[in-house]
Enzyme design. Sequence first.
Site, PDB file in Angstrom:
ATOM      1  N   THR A  76      -7.402 -11.488   2.887  1.00  0.00           N
ATOM      2  CA  THR A  76      -8.620 -10.927   2.295  1.00  0.00           C
ATOM      3  C   THR A  76      -9.673 -11.994   2.036  1.00  0.00           C
ATOM      4  O   THR A  76     -10.799 -11.677   1.663  1.00  0.00           O
ATOM      5  CB  THR A  76      -8.296 -10.230   0.960  1.00  0.00           C
ATOM      6  OG1 THR A  76      -7.726 -11.195   0.064  1.00  0.00           O
ATOM      7  CG2 THR A  76      -7.337  -9.077   1.171  1.00  0.00           C
ATOM      8  N   GLY A 100      -4.789  -3.908  -4.606  1.00  0.00           N
ATOM      9  CA  GLY A 100      -5.192  -3.033  -5.694  1.00  0.00           C
ATOM     10  C   GLY A 100      -4.289  -1.826  -5.809  1.00  0.00           C
ATOM     11  O   GLY A 100      -3.816  -1.295  -4.802  1.00  0.00           O
ATOM     12  N   HIS A 101      -4.019  -1.416  -7.034  1.00  0.00           N
ATOM     13  CA  HIS A 101      -3.263  -0.198  -7.295  1.00  0.00           C
ATOM     14  C   HIS A 101      -4.247   0.887  -7.704  1.00  0.00           C
ATOM     15  O   HIS A 101      -4.970   0.742  -8.686  1.00  0.00           O
ATOM     16  CB  HIS A 101      -2.236  -0.426  -8.402  1.00  0.00           C
ATOM     17  CG  HIS A 101      -1.089  -1.297  -7.992  1.00  0.00           C
ATOM     18  ND1 HIS A 101      -0.237  -1.899  -8.886  1.00  0.00           N
ATOM     19  CD2 HIS A 101      -0.654  -1.658  -6.761  1.00  0.00           C
ATOM     20  CE1 HIS A 101       0.680  -2.590  -8.231  1.00  0.00           C
ATOM     21  NE2 HIS A 101       0.434  -2.458  -6.937  1.00  0.00           N
ATOM     22  N   ASP A 123       0.820  -1.221   0.000  1.00  0.00           N
ATOM     23  CA  ASP A 123       0.000   0.000   0.000  1.00  0.00           C
ATOM     24  C   ASP A 123       0.850   1.266   0.000  1.00  0.00           C
ATOM     25  O   ASP A 123       0.430   2.312   0.501  1.00  0.00           O
ATOM     26  CB  ASP A 123      -0.954   0.018   1.221  1.00  0.00           C
ATOM     27  CG  ASP A 123      -1.784  -1.240   1.320  1.00  0.00           C
ATOM     28  OD1 ASP A 123      -2.363  -1.637   0.296  1.00  0.00           O
ATOM     29  OD2 ASP A 123      -1.841  -1.835   2.416  1.00  0.00           O
ATOM     30  N   THR A 141     -10.492  -4.073  -0.673  1.00  0.00           N
ATOM     31  CA  THR A 141     -11.389  -4.535   0.396  1.00  0.00           C
ATOM     32  C   THR A 141     -12.077  -3.408   1.146  1.00  0.00           C
ATOM     33  O   THR A 141     -13.099  -3.624   1.792  1.00  0.00           O
ATOM     34  CB  THR A 141     -10.591  -5.365   1.417  1.00  0.00           C
ATOM     35  OG1 THR A 141      -9.620  -4.501   2.051  1.00  0.00           O
ATOM     36  CG2 THR A 141      -9.865  -6.519   0.739  1.00  0.00           C
ATOM     37  N   LYS A 199       2.496   2.244  -5.038  1.00  0.00           N
ATOM     38  CA  LYS A 199       3.236   1.754  -6.202  1.00  0.00           C
ATOM     39  C   LYS A 199       2.472   1.974  -7.501  1.00  0.00           C
ATOM     40  O   LYS A 199       3.065   2.162  -8.559  1.00  0.00           O
ATOM     41  CB  LYS A 199       3.554   0.263  -6.039  1.00  0.00           C
ATOM     42  CG  LYS A 199       4.463  -0.062  -4.867  1.00  0.00           C
ATOM     43  CD  LYS A 199       4.802  -1.526  -4.815  1.00  0.00           C
ATOM     44  CE  LYS A 199       3.604  -2.410  -4.554  1.00  0.00           C
ATOM     45  NZ  LYS A 199       2.959  -2.161  -3.256  1.00  0.00           N
ATOM     46  N   GLN A 236       1.670  -5.963  -2.926  1.00  0.00           N
ATOM     47  CA  GLN A 236       2.143  -6.001  -1.539  1.00  0.00           C
ATOM     48  C   GLN A 236       3.497  -5.323  -1.394  1.00  0.00           C
ATOM     49  O   GLN A 236       3.810  -4.412  -2.143  1.00  0.00           O
ATOM     50  CB  GLN A 236       2.168  -7.455  -1.016  1.00  0.00           C
ATOM     51  CG  GLN A 236       0.799  -8.073  -0.833  1.00  0.00           C
ATOM     52  CD  GLN A 236       0.336  -8.882  -2.021  1.00  0.00           C
ATOM     53  OE1 GLN A 236       1.121  -9.393  -2.791  1.00  0.00           O
ATOM     54  NE2 GLN A 236      -0.962  -8.999  -2.171  1.00  0.00           N
ATOM     55  N   LYS A 246       3.210  10.202  -0.333  1.00  0.00           N
ATOM     56  CA  LYS A 246       2.291  10.725   0.682  1.00  0.00           C
ATOM     57  C   LYS A 246       2.958  11.626   1.714  1.00  0.00           C
ATOM     58  O   LYS A 246       2.554  11.665   2.881  1.00  0.00           O
ATOM     59  CB  LYS A 246       1.539   9.577   1.372  1.00  0.00           C
ATOM     60  CG  LYS A 246       0.576   8.864   0.426  1.00  0.00           C
ATOM     61  CD  LYS A 246      -0.444   8.047   1.181  1.00  0.00           C
ATOM     62  CE  LYS A 246      -1.563   7.583   0.257  1.00  0.00           C
ATOM     63  NZ  LYS A 246      -2.639   6.889   0.964  1.00  0.00           N
ATOM     64  N   LEU A 247       3.973  12.362   1.288  1.00  0.00           N
ATOM     65  CA  LEU A 247       4.574  13.335   2.202  1.00  0.00           C
ATOM     66  C   LEU A 247       3.539  14.350   2.660  1.00  0.00           C
ATOM     67  O   LEU A 247       3.544  14.790   3.817  1.00  0.00           O
ATOM     68  CB  LEU A 247       5.742  14.043   1.517  1.00  0.00           C
ATOM     69  CG  LEU A 247       6.472  15.066   2.383  1.00  0.00           C
ATOM     70  CD1 LEU A 247       7.293  14.374   3.466  1.00  0.00           C
ATOM     71  CD2 LEU A 247       7.370  15.968   1.523  1.00  0.00           C
ATOM     72  N   ARG A 274     -10.862  -2.173   3.771  1.00  0.00           N
ATOM     73  CA  ARG A 274     -10.485  -2.314   5.185  1.00  0.00           C
ATOM     74  C   ARG A 274      -9.634  -1.136   5.646  1.00  0.00           C
ATOM     75  O   ARG A 274      -8.724  -0.705   4.922  1.00  0.00           O
ATOM     76  CB  ARG A 274      -9.680  -3.604   5.404  1.00  0.00           C
ATOM     77  CG  ARG A 274     -10.476  -4.866   5.292  1.00  0.00           C
ATOM     78  CD  ARG A 274      -9.690  -6.065   5.820  1.00  0.00           C
ATOM     79  NE  ARG A 274      -8.510  -6.351   5.026  1.00  0.00           N
ATOM     80  CZ  ARG A 274      -7.657  -7.338   5.308  1.00  0.00           C
ATOM     81  NH1 ARG A 274      -7.838  -8.103   6.372  1.00  0.00           N
ATOM     82  NH2 ARG A 274      -6.608  -7.551   4.533  1.00  0.00           N
TER      83      ARG A 274
END
Length: 427
Positions: A127, A40-41, A13, A299, A16, A222, A329-330, A301
């Site tokens: 999952t 998922g991407h 996550d 998912t 990528k 992953q 994500k800075l 989640r």
Amino acid sequence: MPCTVVVGAQWGDEGKGKIVDALSAEADIVARYQGGPNAGHSVIHSGQTVVLRLIPSGILHPGKRCLIGNGVVVDLPRLCDEAGDLEALGIDLDGRLGVSPAAHLILPYHAAAEQVSEMGPGAIGTTGRGIGFAYRDKAARTGLRVGDLRDLARFTQRVQHNLGRLQREFPESDALRAMTAATIVAELEPLMPWIEPRITDVSSELYEALGRGRRVLLEGAQGTLLDIEHGTYPYVTSSPASAAGAPLGVGLGPRAIDRVIGVTKAYTTRVGNGPFPTEMPESEAASLRAAGEEYGAVTGRPRRCGWLDLPALRYAVRVNGLDELIVTKLDVLDEFHEIRVAESYQLDGRPLVSLPATMREFQSCQPTWHSFAGWRTPTTMARRWEDLPEAARVYLQWIEDQVGVPINTVSVGAERDAEIRREVRAA
């Protein structure tokens, strides 16, 4: 390039999908080397979020050839649905998608078995989509592959054998008890005209492409800490998610790879069970989760959230042989007054700067924290290193110095252009 691997340097996550999407502009072929539709991407395309589960992220770039390698496990109905969703968005897949005949199939009995196995006290936190049990059949040499669909009579016999074995192993599963080989094959048979022209020898295609000087990008799902060999076992996925799995999962030799890029968030998340030394209390994690939209792309989640973990990042640098890092994500940290990083661990009174060897030890590790002042300034509009607040540059430079790998890209938003590119070479 010509052959670059993009790998997650955490528990997955890391963003990528966006990175591969950006790098795909420079590639001729993008190939997926492991995992299944449990990850998922998420990529922004024409102003909307597109979630890719099996099809490589390069599919959003016109003309790029996208391949699914032998190391991937394929849920064929989901793959067909995903392709249909992309075509509904106006994305042309004609002649662009190829699937290895050696890729193993996820069948309905895999998901049913995985779901019942996760009900007990030893649950991993999967999952429940059957990925682990598909890889289990692969290792046991009882799996069925994409190419096996060409002989439906023999395929049906083997489905019956595998289903009967799982029905005996999990007699408590109503879902397994209700299945038959005939119903499973009846679901797959109508998809044969769709998959047949897309079956291709991925290994040969990539080998020949590299020989012609074409540029190849390999992506996985992953991250390193979920790798079956080098992750935080047993709380891992069922395939090699680290860079070493890339040539294996597409049928190339290791010398074909000449660049390995690691992707890490500016903080850390993980999904599922297992140790997480830098995990925040939920009172803190909730604000970071909201700011970073930290929910599973497939998912939904909620992800567990924590501060950046340098021992884990150093470990990822080592086992992947990373040439460079991309920090994503800075911008999620923009509003924090204080930012913390686990500089090392303490285990039984002794310091550790990398991951311990066993889960028992890992569960006992306590972080040694290094604190930074937050920058409290939006970074989303920054496009040059000099545009970042000084405190943000200090934070990133310190990470770079600590792990010994250059940070060549910093992502500050979900959009394609929300990034800062640098060219810093490893010492």
